[in-house]
Write an enzyme that holds these catalytic residues in place. Sequence first.
Site, PDB file in Angstrom:
ATOM      1  N   HIS A  95       0.816  -1.218   0.000  1.00 51.56           N
ATOM      2  CA  HIS A  95       0.000   0.000   0.000  1.00 51.56           C
ATOM      3  C   HIS A  95       0.850   1.269   0.000  1.00 51.56           C
ATOM      4  CE1 HIS A  95      -4.213   1.183   0.246  1.00 51.56           C
ATOM      5  NE2 HIS A  95      -3.849   2.221   0.952  1.00 51.56           N
ATOM      6  N   ASP A 156      -7.288   4.159   9.256  1.00 50.07           N
ATOM      7  CA  ASP A 156      -8.647   4.153   8.700  1.00 50.07           C
ATOM      8  C   ASP A 156      -8.896   2.915   7.843  1.00 50.07           C
ATOM      9  OD1 ASP A 156      -9.562   6.448   9.873  1.00 50.07           O
ATOM     10  OD2 ASP A 156      -9.005   7.753   8.216  1.00 50.07           O
ATOM     11  N   GLU A 272     -12.100  12.875  13.842  1.00 49.69           N
ATOM     12  CA  GLU A 272     -11.493  13.132  12.538  1.00 49.69           C
ATOM     13  C   GLU A 272     -12.297  14.220  11.847  1.00 49.69           C
ATOM     14  OE1 GLU A 272     -10.489  10.283   9.606  1.00 49.69           O
ATOM     15  OE2 GLU A 272      -9.221   9.073  10.934  1.00 49.69           O
TER      16      GLU A 272
END
Length: 527
Positions: A95, A156, A272
Amino acid sequence: MTATMLLLTFAICRLIVTVGLITLDPSELLRLRVDGQLTVDQVDLEAASLDFGMLGKTEPLAVLHPGSAQDVARIVEAGYRSAHGFTVSARGHGHSINGQAQTRNGVVVQMSGEGRAAPPRVAVGERYVDVWGGELWIDVLKSTLEYGLAPKSWTDYLYLSVGGTLSNAGISGQAFNHGPQISNVHELDVVTGKGELLTCSEEKNSDLFYAVLGGLGQFGIITRARIALEPAPQRVRWIRVLYSNFSAFTKDQEYLISLHDLPASQKFDYVEGFVIVDEGLINNWRSSFFSPRNPVKVSSLGSNGGVLYCLEITKNYDESTTDIIVDQEVETLLKRLNFIPTSVFTTDLPYIDFLDRVHKAELKLRAKGLWELPHPWLNLFVPKSRISDFDNGVFKAILSNKTSGPILIYPMNKNKWDQRSSVVTPEEDVFYLVALLRSALDDGEEMHSLEYLTSQNREILRFCDEAGIKVKQYLPHYTTQEEWTEHFGNKWDRFYQRKMEFDPRQILATGQRIFRPNFISSYGASW
């Protein structure tokens, strides 16, 4: 050794490697005996040559699918002792954005995937879990929930490897309360750049422990991590409120994270926020939150075509907790905030569904062919004192009213970050993460193209530099040693010294482009 001498030593090493002509024969690697699989199959090489960013391709000589931590140690020791020399990079879920887990003329250790070396082991009484470095966080969560426990701090997106996030920091909306993931680790097993497999913690091999945490893979490969756990809630009250005034938005966020030391009943569990410069995003991103039959109309909220800001907050609870108690706790906290009164949106869902919410969006994007695209992401830590300047210069000026991905913005408490780790943050007690998580689309619109978004990222960095906003990149990407030196600032000397101690031939994580391998090889000429 002074900084000048360190830089001189580094410069001499660079001169040495750039003239080398010796290359490594991949067949030499295949002589190594491993418990897993060491392969030069083109399918494996191709998979290891790409990452989520899809911004470049770097094919290794071979790929190791380790069957044990000893496999990782064997391959690294072989690179360290090889006369020709070869590099080693650990890859989790792939990623990374700019090829940080790739390597040329070396071996990629594919830590995640089938045939993991060891399953998670939960110690219920001690409240920790031991996990393989390539384990994905979603699988860690599923394993611990069987015992009613869960890690404290998250990212997340849960389809990331444990070793990968701990090599950066690992942050999400819980970081204001528990700190990043690297602040919630008891112990690590690490293979250093010499091929040594060492256990480290705050008490044992502590210098290696803190070097590896946030160390961008420069000092060793994490093969095991002992992660702190807490009792897992069963349900989540997920709330979104909107703001048209940036000052009110940041004031409320900063107030909420200031409550971090209060009892759970007197604070939210997750804080957030994100920026809305495109009306479509609030209904399309994480679209499971809002009902398709009742979409949010930005124009109805008084934005007058300008920027809106969304605050996301949650309250964790158990099924045995009455709705009245949850309602009262939420209402007490919301009364202190100054959001647009008509903009409150609420949903309740299981804890695991909340934590895994981004994966649901991923599945929808994959179905539309919108996942495997170039991702020119830019993640910045911005000091609290300059966040308003950043808003005026970036959100309201550089960014257009169309964007191709979410823009996160939320504050964190610096005192939740252990300064002994390798991570660098702004020199203020509170700082913001600003994450431009955009995808390059081939839809004919210039503003969605890779070239446009990449140029816009450079413009944002140039604006910060010219305005004197001392940002720090999160998931940093630089191409020169001088830039890395500036990035680490007063941590650079310690970072360099640790590199010389734990990876003296500089063979680990060369995709980060911080150091060149210091053996004679053609690698230097093409780096």
